[in-house]
Design an enzyme around this catalytic site. Sequence first.
Site, PDB file in Angstrom:
ATOM      1  N   PRO A   1       0.861  -1.315   0.062  1.00  0.00           N
ATOM      2  CG  PRO A   1      -0.588  -1.594   1.636  1.00  0.00           C
ATOM      3  CD  PRO A   1       0.464  -2.000   1.262  1.00  0.00           C
TER       4      PRO A   1
ATOM      5  N   GLY B   1       0.580   5.612   0.102  1.00  0.00           N
ATOM      6  CA  GLY B   1       0.058   6.773   0.260  1.00  0.00           C
ATOM      7  C   GLY B   1       0.789   7.930  -0.626  1.00  0.00           C
TER       8      GLY B   1
ATOM      9  N   GLY C   1      -3.286  -5.543   5.673  1.00  0.00           N
ATOM     10  CA  GLY C   1      -4.365  -4.945   4.659  1.00  0.00           C
ATOM     11  C   GLY C   1      -4.445  -3.478   4.282  1.00  0.00           C
TER      12      GLY C   1
ATOM     13  CE1 TYR D   1      11.525  14.260  13.489  1.00  0.00           C
ATOM     14  CE2 TYR D   1      13.213  15.749  13.511  1.00  0.00           C
ATOM     15  CZ  TYR D   1      12.324  15.200  12.747  1.00  0.00           C
ATOM     16  OH  TYR D   1      12.371  15.031  11.262  1.00  0.00           O
TER      17      TYR D   1
HETATM   18  C1  LIG Z   1      10.310  15.510   5.305  1.00  0.00           C
HETATM   19  C2  LIG Z   1       9.535  14.839   6.315  1.00  0.00           C
HETATM   20  C3  LIG Z   1       8.952  15.074   7.220  1.00  0.00           C
HETATM   21  C4  LIG Z   1       8.226  14.319   8.198  1.00  0.00           C
HETATM   22  N1  LIG Z   1       7.538  14.818   9.220  1.00  0.00           N
HETATM   23  C5  LIG Z   1       6.628  13.954   9.848  1.00  0.00           C
HETATM   24  C6  LIG Z   1       5.976  14.425  11.112  1.00  0.00           C
HETATM   25  O1  LIG Z   1       5.836  15.433  11.543  1.00  0.00           O
HETATM   26  N2  LIG Z   1       4.877  13.507  11.726  1.00  0.00           N
HETATM   27  C7  LIG Z   1       5.129  12.110  11.310  1.00  0.00           C
HETATM   28  O2  LIG Z   1       4.291  11.451  12.025  1.00  0.00           O
HETATM   29  N3  LIG Z   1       5.897  11.634  10.146  1.00  0.00           N
HETATM   30  C8  LIG Z   1       6.736  12.487   9.443  1.00  0.00           C
HETATM   31  N4  LIG Z   1       7.241  12.159   8.438  1.00  0.00           N
HETATM   32  C9  LIG Z   1       7.032  10.641   7.937  1.00  0.00           C
HETATM   33  C10 LIG Z   1       6.050  10.336   7.135  1.00  0.00           C
HETATM   34  O3  LIG Z   1       5.626  11.408   6.670  1.00  0.00           O
HETATM   35  C11 LIG Z   1       4.848   9.620   8.060  1.00  0.00           C
HETATM   36  O4  LIG Z   1       5.129   8.562   8.309  1.00  0.00           O
HETATM   37  C12 LIG Z   1       3.470   9.986   7.145  1.00  0.00           C
HETATM   38  O5  LIG Z   1       2.626   9.446   8.085  1.00  0.00           O
HETATM   39  C13 LIG Z   1       3.528   8.952   5.904  1.00  0.00           C
HETATM   40  O6  LIG Z   1       2.385   8.971   5.327  1.00  0.00           O
HETATM   41  P1  LIG Z   1       2.381   8.712   3.852  1.00  0.00           P
HETATM   42  O7  LIG Z   1       1.174   9.154   3.213  1.00  0.00           O
HETATM   43  O8  LIG Z   1       3.456   9.304   2.960  1.00  0.00           O
HETATM   44  O9  LIG Z   1       2.579   7.206   3.958  1.00  0.00           O
HETATM   45  P2  LIG Z   1       3.488   6.163   2.996  1.00  0.00           P
HETATM   46  O10 LIG Z   1       4.835   6.570   3.075  1.00  0.00           O
HETATM   47  O11 LIG Z   1       3.019   5.843   1.551  1.00  0.00           O
HETATM   48  O12 LIG Z   1       3.311   4.774   3.772  1.00  0.00           O
HETATM   49  C14 LIG Z   1       3.741   4.684   4.884  1.00  0.00           C
HETATM   50  C15 LIG Z   1       3.208   3.361   5.627  1.00  0.00           C
HETATM   51  O13 LIG Z   1       1.954   3.164   5.519  1.00  0.00           O
HETATM   52  C16 LIG Z   1       1.508   2.042   4.807  1.00  0.00           C
HETATM   53  N5  LIG Z   1       0.247   2.470   4.147  1.00  0.00           N
HETATM   54  C17 LIG Z   1       0.233   3.680   3.364  1.00  0.00           C
HETATM   55  N6  LIG Z   1      -1.244   3.847   3.132  1.00  0.00           N
HETATM   56  C18 LIG Z   1      -1.959   2.594   3.501  1.00  0.00           C
HETATM   57  C19 LIG Z   1      -3.394   2.186   3.690  1.00  0.00           C
HETATM   58  N7  LIG Z   1      -4.205   2.951   2.983  1.00  0.00           N
HETATM   59  N8  LIG Z   1      -3.357   1.239   4.228  1.00  0.00           N
HETATM   60  C20 LIG Z   1      -2.493   0.324   4.772  1.00  0.00           C
HETATM   61  N9  LIG Z   1      -1.143   0.982   5.046  1.00  0.00           N
HETATM   62  C21 LIG Z   1      -1.039   1.774   4.175  1.00  0.00           C
HETATM   63  C22 LIG Z   1       2.459   1.983   3.605  1.00  0.00           C
HETATM   64  O14 LIG Z   1       2.712   0.615   2.962  1.00  0.00           O
HETATM   65  C23 LIG Z   1       3.847   2.378   4.467  1.00  0.00           C
HETATM   66  O15 LIG Z   1       4.071   0.967   5.527  1.00  0.00           O
HETATM   67  C24 LIG Z   1       8.110  13.008   7.884  1.00  0.00           C
HETATM   68  C25 LIG Z   1       8.667  12.465   6.660  1.00  0.00           C
HETATM   69  C26 LIG Z   1       9.261  13.475   5.734  1.00  0.00           C
HETATM   70  C27 LIG Z   1      10.129  12.993   4.311  1.00  0.00           C
END
Ligand SMILES: Cc1cc2nc3c(=O)[nH]c(=O)nc-3n(C[C@H](O)[C@H](O)[C@H](O)COP(=O)(O)OP(=O)(O)OC[C@H]3O[C@@H](n4cnc5c(N)ncnc54)[C@H](O)[C@@H]3O)c2cc1C
Length: 572
Positions: free
Chosen positions: A138, A140, A276, A479
């Site tokens: 999956p 996002g 899932g 952090y």
């Molecule tokens: C510059 C930067 C800043 C960040 N700041 C933060 C912050 O302030 N706070 C924070 O919590 N995190 C932060 N992160 C980390 C990241 O953004 C988070 O983990 C965010 O929640 C991931 O969301 P995404 O939509 O990009 O998920 P993805 O990277 O696409 O997926 C993350 C995980 O979730 C799974 N997944 C995605 N969608 C689904 C779905 N619908 N069903 C089941 N599984 C799914 C994927 O398989 C993967 O394992 C940061 C990252 C970066 C690069």
Amino acid sequence: MSNGQPELDAVKWWGWGLESKAYRLDDKPQFWPYLRETLKLEILVEPPRATIDEIRLPDSRLDRRTLARLKKIVGDSNVSTDKYDRLTHSVGKSYLDLLSMRRGKIRNPPDIVVYPGSEHDVVRLLSLAQANRISVIPFGGGSSVVGGVEPLRRKGLRSVMTMDLRRMNKVLDVDAYSLTASAEVGISGPQLEDALNGKGFTLGHFPQSFQFSVLGGWIASRSAGQYSTQYGKIEDMVESLTLVSPSGSVATKPVPASASGPELKQLLIGSEGTLGVITKAKLRIRRLPETKRFEGLMFKTFRDGINAIRQTMQSDLVPTMMRLSDPDETRISLVLSSQPKGFLQSVTRRLGLWILGQLGYLSPEGCLMILGAEGTRASVEAQRDVAVRACKRNGAFGIGSGVGKTWLNERFELPYLRDVLLSHCILVDTLETATTWDKLETLHFAIKKSIENAISEMGVSGLAFAHVSHAYRDGASIYFTFIAPQVNGREVEQWLRIKKAATDSIMRNGGTLSHHHGIGKDHAPWIKDELGPNGVTLLKAMKKQLDPKGIMNPGKLLETTRRFPEKVVESE
Ligand SMILES: Cc1cc2nc3c(=O)[nH]c(=O)nc-3n(C[C@H](O)[C@H](O)[C@H](O)COP(=O)(O)OP(=O)(O)OC[C@H]3O[C@@H](n4cnc5c(N)ncnc54)[C@H](O)[C@@H]3O)c2cc1C
């Protein structure tokens, strides 16, 4: 820009954010001299980045019959074996991910990228994947920094399908009476906030990756926004959700609370795609704040600042944010502040710094806090009253709202600096944890030392600095950012050594393996230490039930057998 949704095709495949945007350093003349001196940098070299044309991906292993069946489910234009699509879904946004993109060395591209448009599509895709031994990742926003979206191969599975959920981006319902909103999981931060703001509401979830991450990713990785102190983490905001697994769907009941056994919903939040696909969620929303105030305060020591946050959090009223930089991060914040514009600003800045110096707040131990309060006018006043009083009790000096406004305006900009540093052969990465107040200072010291030792063991000078990012009644999250010149030819090994040293230190000193980035593949080797053998067995039993053939995001979260490599050969 407010909540403008970025054009997806203008997003950098090799870095963070929009192609058209770069971090401005021309108005920050102190930055490079400071870095040169601290990191003992001799020359700043800019190696060429690989172009898409230069990158070679292994051929897609998906057979034509399966391809045709996938097209039948989601439509021809929503299935892709294109190089660009496979490339941009092959990694997330961690340091190692960006390094491999820049070098054009992609080890695990998916065989196919599929864009479902509905929950029904997801059900049919999972059924086809299970029958044909195709693993499913999956996807996002792809902003995972722990290797969460990298398609890892597993024996017995024939090919890999990445399921990009961003077509499923509708708000389904806003209930202004119960204050809830339902949405599909592919909705991005800006899309969701725009829709809610238009009706006078907000979710209040603003991770730094807000502009490019989506609801499903937040839920699947238990994300935390910058205002979590007031609004909670994503797991506090989800009232109910639906997960489609290879064995069938699970829909939790939309109720405010329940005593019907252990809370199933919380077992699915944080499942990182291993059980899932989460397809939709009902969220607890708030009324848009009437006003906000963000301001700066200086402390003479980190301990004073920590005490001020603890005392505030243990009172009856908490503010939106209390973000306390340690001394090294405070220095970097000063170095990164823009040149004053005009004579008046310049004089005011110099005078301000002179006063702070005279009062002893600019000593090497001085620390900066950004205090944020939002809500109704009365509640902002009340939040400030409690927090500022606790700060003053601990010796703080208020430096006004200018620094708070700057933080607010630039809060999504800093990740762009990472691209600049990488372009100059500088390693830069972040990690985070949380612990109780009694252990926070020891943990901070231990992690900092372990990172700095691991950096210097490879013969270079580096820097590790941190801030208290999310606070609770019983403790806080901390952090870290670390930077060092890359060790030429051993860049991956250098990062692995630092990561291992820091994570071992977190586990030894009472921290959690992750407060908000999640586990992915990078933290999986420590999951047994975190949950205990029975805890892991329990979660594996759940996985066996929901995903009996093991097709969901292999190699992530529960992969206890993977060892963190002590040494990595760069050509791997
Ligand atoms: C510059 C930067 C800043 C960040 N700041 C933060 C912050 O302030 N706070 C924070 O919590 N995190 C932060 N992160 C980390 C990241 O953004 C988070 O983990 C965010 O929640 C991931 O969301 P995404 O939509 O990009 O998920 P993805 O990277 O696409 O997926 C993350 C995980 O979730 C799974 N997944 C995605 N969608 C689904 C779905 N619908 N069903 C089941 N599984 C799914 C994927 O398989 C993967 O394992 C940061 C990252 C970066 C690069």
